[in-house]
Design an enzyme around this catalytic site. Structure first.
Site, PDB file in Angstrom:
ATOM      1  N   HIS A 135     -15.384   1.852   4.615  1.00  0.00           N
ATOM      2  CA  HIS A 135     -14.313   1.601   3.624  1.00  0.00           C
ATOM      3  C   HIS A 135     -13.004   1.417   4.375  1.00  0.00           C
ATOM      4  O   HIS A 135     -12.415   2.379   4.864  1.00  0.00           O
ATOM      5  CB  HIS A 135     -14.197   2.779   2.646  1.00  0.00           C
ATOM      6  CG  HIS A 135     -13.193   2.522   1.558  1.00  0.00           C
ATOM      7  ND1 HIS A 135     -13.483   2.705   0.229  1.00  0.00           N
ATOM      8  CD2 HIS A 135     -11.905   2.101   1.592  1.00  0.00           C
ATOM      9  CE1 HIS A 135     -12.427   2.414  -0.506  1.00  0.00           C
ATOM     10  NE2 HIS A 135     -11.446   2.049   0.308  1.00  0.00           N
ATOM     11  N   HIS A 193      -9.166  -0.966   4.732  1.00  0.00           N
ATOM     12  CA  HIS A 193      -8.196  -1.997   4.335  1.00  0.00           C
ATOM     13  C   HIS A 193      -7.546  -2.540   5.602  1.00  0.00           C
ATOM     14  O   HIS A 193      -6.962  -1.773   6.371  1.00  0.00           O
ATOM     15  CB  HIS A 193      -7.105  -1.401   3.446  1.00  0.00           C
ATOM     16  CG  HIS A 193      -7.632  -0.804   2.181  1.00  0.00           C
ATOM     17  ND1 HIS A 193      -7.733  -1.511   1.011  1.00  0.00           N
ATOM     18  CD2 HIS A 193      -8.111   0.430   1.909  1.00  0.00           C
ATOM     19  CE1 HIS A 193      -8.247  -0.739   0.068  1.00  0.00           C
ATOM     20  NE2 HIS A 193      -8.490   0.445   0.580  1.00  0.00           N
ATOM     21  N   LYS A 231     -16.784  -4.748  -5.156  1.00  0.00           N
ATOM     22  CA  LYS A 231     -15.932  -3.577  -5.414  1.00  0.00           C
ATOM     23  C   LYS A 231     -15.405  -3.582  -6.838  1.00  0.00           C
ATOM     24  O   LYS A 231     -14.819  -4.554  -7.299  1.00  0.00           O
ATOM     25  CB  LYS A 231     -14.751  -3.573  -4.422  1.00  0.00           C
ATOM     26  CG  LYS A 231     -13.762  -2.421  -4.580  1.00  0.00           C
ATOM     27  CD  LYS A 231     -14.311  -1.089  -4.122  1.00  0.00           C
ATOM     28  CE  LYS A 231     -13.375   0.063  -4.439  1.00  0.00           C
ATOM     29  NZ  LYS A 231     -12.445   0.385  -3.368  1.00  0.00           N
ATOM     30  N   HIS A 249     -14.269   2.494  -7.202  1.00  0.00           N
ATOM     31  CA  HIS A 249     -13.090   3.371  -7.126  1.00  0.00           C
ATOM     32  C   HIS A 249     -13.184   4.263  -8.360  1.00  0.00           C
ATOM     33  O   HIS A 249     -12.816   3.850  -9.457  1.00  0.00           O
ATOM     34  CB  HIS A 249     -11.789   2.553  -7.139  1.00  0.00           C
ATOM     35  CG  HIS A 249     -10.575   3.430  -7.003  1.00  0.00           C
ATOM     36  ND1 HIS A 249      -9.805   3.480  -5.870  1.00  0.00           N
ATOM     37  CD2 HIS A 249     -10.033   4.338  -7.854  1.00  0.00           C
ATOM     38  CE1 HIS A 249      -8.839   4.370  -6.033  1.00  0.00           C
ATOM     39  NE2 HIS A 249      -8.956   4.902  -7.237  1.00  0.00           N
ATOM     40  N   HIS A 257     -14.535   7.120  -1.359  1.00  0.00           N
ATOM     41  CA  HIS A 257     -13.598   8.217  -1.096  1.00  0.00           C
ATOM     42  C   HIS A 257     -13.712   9.346  -2.117  1.00  0.00           C
ATOM     43  O   HIS A 257     -12.780   9.626  -2.856  1.00  0.00           O
ATOM     44  CB  HIS A 257     -12.149   7.706  -1.006  1.00  0.00           C
ATOM     45  CG  HIS A 257     -11.766   6.645  -2.006  1.00  0.00           C
ATOM     46  ND1 HIS A 257     -11.949   6.780  -3.360  1.00  0.00           N
ATOM     47  CD2 HIS A 257     -11.226   5.424  -1.822  1.00  0.00           C
ATOM     48  CE1 HIS A 257     -11.522   5.688  -3.961  1.00  0.00           C
ATOM     49  NE2 HIS A 257     -11.093   4.843  -3.049  1.00  0.00           N
ATOM     50  N   ASP A 262     -10.929   4.640   4.450  1.00  0.00           N
ATOM     51  CA  ASP A 262      -9.891   4.213   3.499  1.00  0.00           C
ATOM     52  C   ASP A 262      -8.537   4.107   4.204  1.00  0.00           C
ATOM     53  O   ASP A 262      -7.500   4.339   3.586  1.00  0.00           O
ATOM     54  CB  ASP A 262      -9.805   5.133   2.281  1.00  0.00           C
ATOM     55  CG  ASP A 262      -9.099   4.458   1.108  1.00  0.00           C
ATOM     56  OD1 ASP A 262      -8.927   3.225   1.132  1.00  0.00           O
ATOM     57  OD2 ASP A 262      -8.695   5.165   0.160  1.00  0.00           O
TER      58      ASP A 262
HETATM   59  O1  DOR Z   1      -4.512   5.166  -1.167  1.00  0.00           O
HETATM   60  C1  DOR Z   1      -5.071   4.102  -1.391  1.00  0.00           C
HETATM   61  N1  DOR Z   1      -4.631   2.951  -0.838  1.00  0.00           N
HETATM   62  N2  DOR Z   1      -6.114   4.095  -2.210  1.00  0.00           N
HETATM   63  C2  DOR Z   1      -6.690   2.952  -2.603  1.00  0.00           C
HETATM   64  O2  DOR Z   1      -7.612   3.019  -3.373  1.00  0.00           O
HETATM   65  C3  DOR Z   1      -6.154   1.646  -2.161  1.00  0.00           C
HETATM   66  C4  DOR Z   1      -5.406   1.755  -0.926  1.00  0.00           C
HETATM   67  C5  DOR Z   1      -4.564   0.539  -0.614  1.00  0.00           C
HETATM   68  O3  DOR Z   1      -5.060  -0.584  -0.737  1.00  0.00           O
HETATM   69  O4  DOR Z   1      -3.406   0.715  -0.220  1.00  0.00           O
HETATM   70 ZN    ZN Z   2      -9.489   1.951  -0.402  1.00  0.00          ZN
END
Ligand code: DOR
Ligand code: ZN
Length: 352
Positions: free
Chosen positions: A13, A15, A99, A136, A174, A247
């Site tokens: 997971h 980003h 997702k 999520h 998460h 995450d």
């Molecule tokens: O804290 C988070 N940031 N939780 C998420 O689900 C998305 C993520 C983000 O893309 O910044």
């Molecule tokens: Zn995330």
């Protein structure tokens, strides 16, 4: 034990964003992980296999030449996603999941799902093609307290969906509560969860230590100590359906330190090292490899990685920030120490 050797881990997971920011963060992950499940919540979101293909190319272009890293792409589920897209995604070989963001649940979720019943045809196709659904798991009902959103979503929304699609592979992303952990433990072998390092290391007190701490704000929000303990115990237990998903979610400092700050904690710079701390504290470093390198690959039906990494018990100082153009990213543990260090290639032979 001064060092530990494990199969190179995967991050299920992550980003990485896009453009300039991506070039800063991808190398941190590529140095530590062989593969990562890439979240699709860009603006605009990655809603098709073709957009995922283009995004994958851009990510690969940001991988340093001396690293080998495979981005595992995902599609962003919307109420307009055509069921026929699932066969295309599965056939691509590079889309590994879809997702589900409830609308308004987190960063860039406004194109997400208001009413999951509108996606039932898509879920049916995913079940048929065995393409996992990543969730999520938080309700956005304004009447539900922020800290209860995971437990309520599981009860009201997720459990009925899983019952309706018993052969669909589902990952609770998460997981942050003892209810979430218990749900996964009681569920079938087709239901799993990712766990972040920060939800193992911090409880909600970290949001208010000596003042408001925007760099500890993420979604799902940090929970009470009893939940942190439940999540940490699940991660370190050796249970095969809990696995690593950082995450790691970079946001510019100005977007975090703001009147309405963004949710997200950046951990990619020290991800596997932070998990090593979690397992060390639990006295189960011997279970780190299963959690970080084996369980997730097995659940996703991916081959195991074949190279090792070495982690040394040696503290190092995390920078106060990473410069990002005129802005900066403030990483987890900024200005403080992490207790494990990844051993570089040159140092590797000495310890391996
Ligand atoms: O804290 C988070 N940031 N939780 C998420 O689900 C998305 C993520 C983000 O893309 O910044
Ligand atoms: Zn995330």
């Amino acid at each position: 034990m001064q060092s530990i050797t494990i199969t190179t881990p995967d991050d299920f997971h992550l980003h990485v964003r896009d453009g300039e920011l991506m070039r800063l963060v991808v190398p941190h992950t590529a140095r530590r992980f062989a593969r990562a499940i890439i979240m699709p919540n860009l603006v605009p979101p990655i809603v098709s296999t073709e957009l995922a293909r283009q995004y994958r190319e851009r990510i690969l272009a940001a991988v340093p030449s001396d690293a080998s890293f495979e981005p595992l792409m995902t599609l962003y589920l919307t109420e307009q996603t055509p069921a026929a897209e699932i066969a295309v995604a599965k056939a691509s070989g590079y889309v590994h999941a879809v997702k589900w963001y409830p609308v308004g649940a987190t960063t860039n979720s406004h194109h997400g799902v208001q009413n999951i019943e509108k996606c039932f045809e898509v879920l049916e196709a995913m079940q048929q093609h065995d393409l996992p659904l990543l969730v999520h798991p938080e309700t956005t009902d304004p009447a539900v307290d922020t800290f209860d959103r995971e437990a309520v979503f599981i009860d009201r929304v997720l459990a009925p969906v899983i019952e309706r699609f018993p052969n669909l592979r589902v990952v609770l992303e998460h997981v942050t509560t003892h209810q979430g952990v218990q749900f996964v433990q009681a569920a079938s072998s087709r239901v799993a969860a990712t766990i972040t390092a920060h939800h193992c290391l911090l409880n909600r007190v970290a949001l208010f230590e000596g003042g408001l701490r925007p760099h500890h704000y993420c979604l799902p929000i940090l929970k009470r100590e009893e939940h942190r303990v439940a999540v940490m115990e699940a991660a370190t237990s050796g249970h095969p359906r809990f696995f690593l998903g950082t995450d790691s979610a970079p946001h510019a400092r100005t977007a975090k330190e703001a009147a309405c700050g963004c949710a997200g904690i950046y951990t990619a710079h020290a991800a596997i090292e932070l998990y090593a701390e979690v397992f060390d504290r639990a006295g189960t470093l011997d279970k780190l490899e299963a959690f970080a390198s084996l369980n997730g690959a097995k659940f996703y039906g991916l081959p195991r990685n074949t190279t090792p990494i070495v982690l040394e018990r040696k503290a190092w100082n995390v920078p106060e920030s990473f410069s990002f153009g005129k802005d900066a990213i403030v990483p987890f543990r900024a200005g403080c120490q992490v207790g494990f260090q990844l051993v570089d290639g040159s140092e590797f032979e000495r310890l391996a």
